[in-house]
Design a protein around this motif. Structure first.
Motif, PDB file in Angstrom:
ATOM      1  N   GLY A   1      68.650  21.817 -38.482  1.00 38.72           N
ATOM      2  CA  GLY A   1      67.455  22.169 -39.245  1.00 38.72           C
ATOM      3  C   GLY A   1      67.536  23.505 -39.937  1.00 38.72           C
ATOM      4  N   HIS A   2      68.460  24.340 -39.489  1.00 42.26           N
ATOM      5  CA  HIS A   2      68.579  25.703 -40.022  1.00 42.26           C
ATOM      6  C   HIS A   2      70.063  26.022 -40.250  1.00 42.26           C
ATOM      7  N   PRO A   3      70.682  25.383 -41.235  1.00 45.00           N
ATOM      8  CA  PRO A   3      72.143  25.504 -41.364  1.00 45.00           C
ATOM      9  C   PRO A   3      72.653  26.897 -41.690  1.00 45.00           C
ATOM     10  N   THR A   4      71.842  27.717 -42.379  1.00 43.90           N
ATOM     11  CA  THR A   4      72.327  29.048 -42.772  1.00 43.90           C
ATOM     12  C   THR A   4      71.391  30.175 -42.330  1.00 43.90           C
ATOM     13  N   THR A   5      70.432  29.877 -41.484  1.00 43.17           N
ATOM     14  CA  THR A   5      69.507  30.901 -40.991  1.00 43.17           C
ATOM     15  C   THR A   5      70.251  31.867 -40.072  1.00 43.17           C
ATOM     16  N   PRO A   6      70.037  33.177 -40.211  1.00 47.21           N
ATOM     17  CA  PRO A   6      70.635  34.099 -39.245  1.00 47.21           C
ATOM     18  C   PRO A   6      70.274  33.700 -37.814  1.00 47.21           C
ATOM     19  N   LEU A   7      71.297  33.520 -36.984  1.00 47.63           N
ATOM     20  CA  LEU A   7      71.122  33.018 -35.618  1.00 47.63           C
ATOM     21  C   LEU A   7      71.849  33.958 -34.673  1.00 47.63           C
ATOM     22  N   LEU A   8      71.072  34.627 -33.821  1.00 45.45           N
ATOM     23  CA  LEU A   8      71.610  35.643 -32.928  1.00 45.45           C
ATOM     24  C   LEU A   8      71.583  35.135 -31.489  1.00 45.45           C
ATOM     25  N   VAL A   9      72.751  35.047 -30.882  1.00 37.66           N
ATOM     26  CA  VAL A   9      72.877  34.657 -29.476  1.00 37.66           C
ATOM     27  C   VAL A   9      72.944  35.932 -28.646  1.00 37.66           C
ATOM     28  N   VAL A  10      72.033  36.062 -27.682  1.00 35.93           N
ATOM     29  CA  VAL A  10      71.935  37.260 -26.857  1.00 35.93           C
ATOM     30  C   VAL A  10      72.243  36.884 -25.407  1.00 35.93           C
ATOM     31  N   SER A  11      73.203  37.558 -24.818  1.00 38.20           N
ATOM     32  CA  SER A  11      73.532  37.285 -23.416  1.00 38.20           C
ATOM     33  C   SER A  11      72.573  38.055 -22.507  1.00 38.20           C
ATOM     34  N   PRO A  12      72.617  37.826 -21.192  1.00 37.63           N
ATOM     35  CA  PRO A  12      71.628  38.422 -20.287  1.00 37.63           C
ATOM     36  C   PRO A  12      71.704  39.949 -20.223  1.00 37.63           C
ATOM     37  N   ILE A  13      70.520  40.552 -20.030  1.00 36.36           N
ATOM     38  CA  ILE A  13      70.491  41.964 -19.686  1.00 36.36           C
ATOM     39  C   ILE A  13      71.076  42.127 -18.283  1.00 36.36           C
ATOM     40  N   LEU A  14      71.343  43.365 -17.915  1.00 36.44           N
ATOM     41  CA  LEU A  14      71.888  43.617 -16.579  1.00 36.44           C
ATOM     42  C   LEU A  14      70.895  43.177 -15.503  1.00 36.44           C
ATOM     43  N   CYS A  15      71.404  42.457 -14.521  1.00 39.09           N
ATOM     44  CA  CYS A  15      70.613  42.065 -13.348  1.00 39.09           C
ATOM     45  C   CYS A  15      71.573  42.101 -12.158  1.00 39.09           C
ATOM     46  N   PRO A  16      71.657  43.224 -11.450  1.00 33.82           N
ATOM     47  CA  PRO A  16      72.714  43.425 -10.460  1.00 33.82           C
ATOM     48  C   PRO A  16      72.852  42.318  -9.417  1.00 33.82           C
ATOM     49  N   ILE A  17      71.748  41.700  -9.002  1.00 32.39           N
ATOM     50  CA  ILE A  17      71.881  40.693  -7.940  1.00 32.39           C
ATOM     51  C   ILE A  17      72.677  39.473  -8.402  1.00 32.39           C
TER      52      ILE A  17
ATOM     53  N   ASP B   1      63.073  21.984 -35.623  1.00 33.63           N
ATOM     54  CA  ASP B   1      62.003  21.466 -36.468  1.00 33.63           C
ATOM     55  C   ASP B   1      60.935  22.507 -36.815  1.00 33.63           C
ATOM     56  N   THR B   2      61.115  23.749 -36.351  1.00 34.61           N
ATOM     57  CA  THR B   2      60.137  24.805 -36.620  1.00 34.61           C
ATOM     58  C   THR B   2      60.624  25.687 -37.759  1.00 34.61           C
ATOM     59  N   PRO B   3      59.861  25.806 -38.842  1.00 33.38           N
ATOM     60  CA  PRO B   3      60.283  26.683 -39.940  1.00 33.38           C
ATOM     61  C   PRO B   3      60.469  28.116 -39.447  1.00 33.38           C
ATOM     62  N   ALA B   4      61.578  28.729 -39.817  1.00 35.26           N
ATOM     63  CA  ALA B   4      61.867  30.096 -39.384  1.00 35.26           C
ATOM     64  C   ALA B   4      62.876  30.722 -40.335  1.00 35.26           C
ATOM     65  N   ASP B   5      62.776  32.046 -40.482  1.00 36.19           N
ATOM     66  CA  ASP B   5      63.720  32.803 -41.295  1.00 36.19           C
ATOM     67  C   ASP B   5      64.790  33.482 -40.453  1.00 36.19           C
ATOM     68  N   LEU B   6      64.482  33.684 -39.170  1.00 39.52           N
ATOM     69  CA  LEU B   6      65.381  34.356 -38.235  1.00 39.52           C
ATOM     70  C   LEU B   6      65.257  33.650 -36.892  1.00 39.52           C
ATOM     71  N   ILE B   7      66.369  33.464 -36.197  1.00 34.80           N
ATOM     72  CA  ILE B   7      66.341  32.767 -34.912  1.00 34.80           C
ATOM     73  C   ILE B   7      67.197  33.535 -33.913  1.00 34.80           C
ATOM     74  N   SER B   8      66.705  33.651 -32.692  1.00 35.52           N
ATOM     75  CA  SER B   8      67.519  34.224 -31.622  1.00 35.52           C
ATOM     76  C   SER B   8      67.365  33.406 -30.350  1.00 35.52           C
ATOM     77  N   LEU B   9      68.439  33.415 -29.558  1.00 38.04           N
ATOM     78  CA  LEU B   9      68.492  32.717 -28.270  1.00 38.04           C
ATOM     79  C   LEU B   9      68.971  33.708 -27.235  1.00 38.04           C
ATOM     80  N   LYS B  10      68.185  33.906 -26.202  1.00 35.60           N
ATOM     81  CA  LYS B  10      68.602  34.770 -25.109  1.00 35.60           C
ATOM     82  C   LYS B  10      68.746  33.879 -23.880  1.00 35.60           C
ATOM     83  N   MET B  11      69.971  33.662 -23.467  1.00 37.89           N
ATOM     84  CA  MET B  11      70.184  32.648 -22.436  1.00 37.89           C
ATOM     85  C   MET B  11      71.103  33.155 -21.338  1.00 37.89           C
ATOM     86  N   GLY B  12      70.875  32.646 -20.134  1.00 36.10           N
ATOM     87  CA  GLY B  12      71.777  32.949 -19.039  1.00 36.10           C
ATOM     88  C   GLY B  12      71.131  33.062 -17.679  1.00 36.10           C
ATOM     89  N   ILE B  13      70.107  33.920 -17.560  1.00 34.25           N
ATOM     90  CA  ILE B  13      69.599  34.243 -16.229  1.00 34.25           C
ATOM     91  C   ILE B  13      69.020  33.017 -15.522  1.00 34.25           C
TER      92      ILE B  13
END
Length: 394
Positions: free
Chosen positions: A266-282, A227-239
């Motif tokens: 709400g954003h059918p064609t907005t660039p959507l970048l899924v980002v996996s976790p950065i390195l976290c050795p533990i 529901d938030t207007p945006a031109d670019l969207i990213s999700l960083k998920m995992g940790i």
């Protein structure tokens, strides 16, 4: 204190604020929220409530001839029993896009957290004043970035010349969601969290939904993003899914699909970048839950450890490597029907060579230098060349 200036008090309203999704009127003033009231009502978790009320990426913006600015705020400071004192939250002053001042507000409320018992205590305190003087003459664009890690109620804005809302500069809006790393843990100031740095390099307007301990694929967060207007969207998920030990692989896969489905409503064609976790050795191959290392705490240090059993991966327990593999597979599957969906392996932002050079001080969160590196890497990978957020991608 006010003898040298003819102060003008300007009401703080939504048109002077960027980066907040909701504003709550309090007994003292205005409290910016990064999740809307409907989302907050669906979860009583104290960690989420604290995280979303810390104004990472939220800033006051206005145009003025003023050479002096004062801002009254009521901060809430956190104190962890047995841990080193936390520095006061930092306010960054930008004039015409350039950092020209930094300051903190003393006083305020105190939230004391006992990590060994999980109990908290609130103690009320006084309103404080932030003062920036000797600003340049003439009309200028002023931004005051609020502390990314300190709940901040806005009480009053005073200037020695009138202010007006900043005109829309036509920049693209980047909506980002992630964990405490995106929230800005251990960055030195609000404009040096990695998303703020990346937004500056990419010349975009940031809405940062990095929520410490709370990037958990919550449906209400997906709806807020939808529901938030945006031109670019990213999700960083995992940790957080690993260190809270929230779900197993069977639940994770459909939860990711559901989160993406909701955003796409709400954003059918907005660039959507899924980002996996950065390195976290533990947590690379060891499941959660994560826990405080109390032996380190007894020495006055804050450090985290993984307490799961690597053998439990066979039963569906999540690790960072499991999550990266599954996120990559999900994005590849969906991209066949969604050409605006992209994937970025978080280890391209911070990987093994980076850990060797710039280790995570508490085993979990990057330090200030690493925030800068991640921000620069993200901008280079997302906003340039064939990145997901190049102008051609919109």
């Amino acid at each position: 204190m006010h003898t040298k200036h003819n102060w003008i008090t300007t009401p703080i309203t939504a048109d002077l604020l960027r980066g907040a999704l909701d504003l709550e009127r309090t007994a003292h003033g205005l409290l910016p929220h990064r999740l809307p009231a409907r989302a907050r009502a669906q979860c009583a978790d104290g960690q989420l409530a604290m995280a979303e009320a810390q104004p990472s990426g939220v800033r006051l913006v206005f145009r003025t001839r003023a050479t002096a600015v004062e801002l009254d705020t009521l901060p809430t400071k956190r104190v962890y029993v047995g841990a080193p004192p936390r520095p006061d939250g930092v306010y960054d002053l930008l004039v015409d896009g350039r950092l020209t001042g930094q300051a903190s507000v003393k006083g305020g409320n105190t939230l004391t957290i006992d990590l060994t018992t999980g109990t908290t205590e609130n103690r009320p305190g006084p309103v404080g004043t932030l003062s920036f003087t000797d600003l340049s003459e003439g009309v200028k664009d002023v931004e005051i970035w609020l502390p990314h890690n300190e709940t901040t109620e806005l009480v009053a804005l005073r200037t020695d010349a009138p202010v007006e809302p900043l005109p829309d500069r036509g920049r693209r809006v980047w909506l980002h969601h992630g964990s405490s790393i995106s929230h800005g843990s251990d960055a030195t100031g609000p404009t040096t969290t990695w998303p703020a740095l990346a937004a500056s390099l990419g010349d975009v307007e940031l809405i940062n939904l990095g929520l410490a301990g709370s990037a958990l694929l919550d449906p209400f967060t997906a709806r807020a993003m939808r529901d938030t207007p945006a031109d670019l969207i990213s999700l960083k998920m995992g940790i957080n899914l690993v260190n809270i030990d929230l779900m197993r692989l069977r639940a994770f896969t459909p939860a990711v699909h559901g989160f993406l489905d909701t955003i796409r409503e709400g954003h059918p064609t907005t660039p959507l970048l899924v980002v996996s976790p950065i390195l976290c050795p533990i947590h690379e191959d060891t499941p959660g839950p994560g826990a405080f290392d109390f032996s380190a705490l007894s020495e006055g240090k804050l450090r985290f450890q993984a307490t799961g059993d690597p053998a439990e991966r066979a039963a569906g327990k999540l690790t960072l490597n499991v999550i990266r593999e599954e996120l990559s597979r999900i994005v590849e599957q969906r991209a066949a029907d969604d050409p605006h969906l992209h994937y970025l392996d978080g280890r391209a932002l911070y990987g093994e060579a980076d850990f060797a050079e710039l280790p995570l001080p508490d085993e979990l969160h990057p330090d200030a230098a690493t925030h800068r590196r991640i921000g620069e890497r993200f901008a280079g990978l997302a906003f340039t060349a064939n990145g997901a957020f190049t102008e051609d991608s919109v």
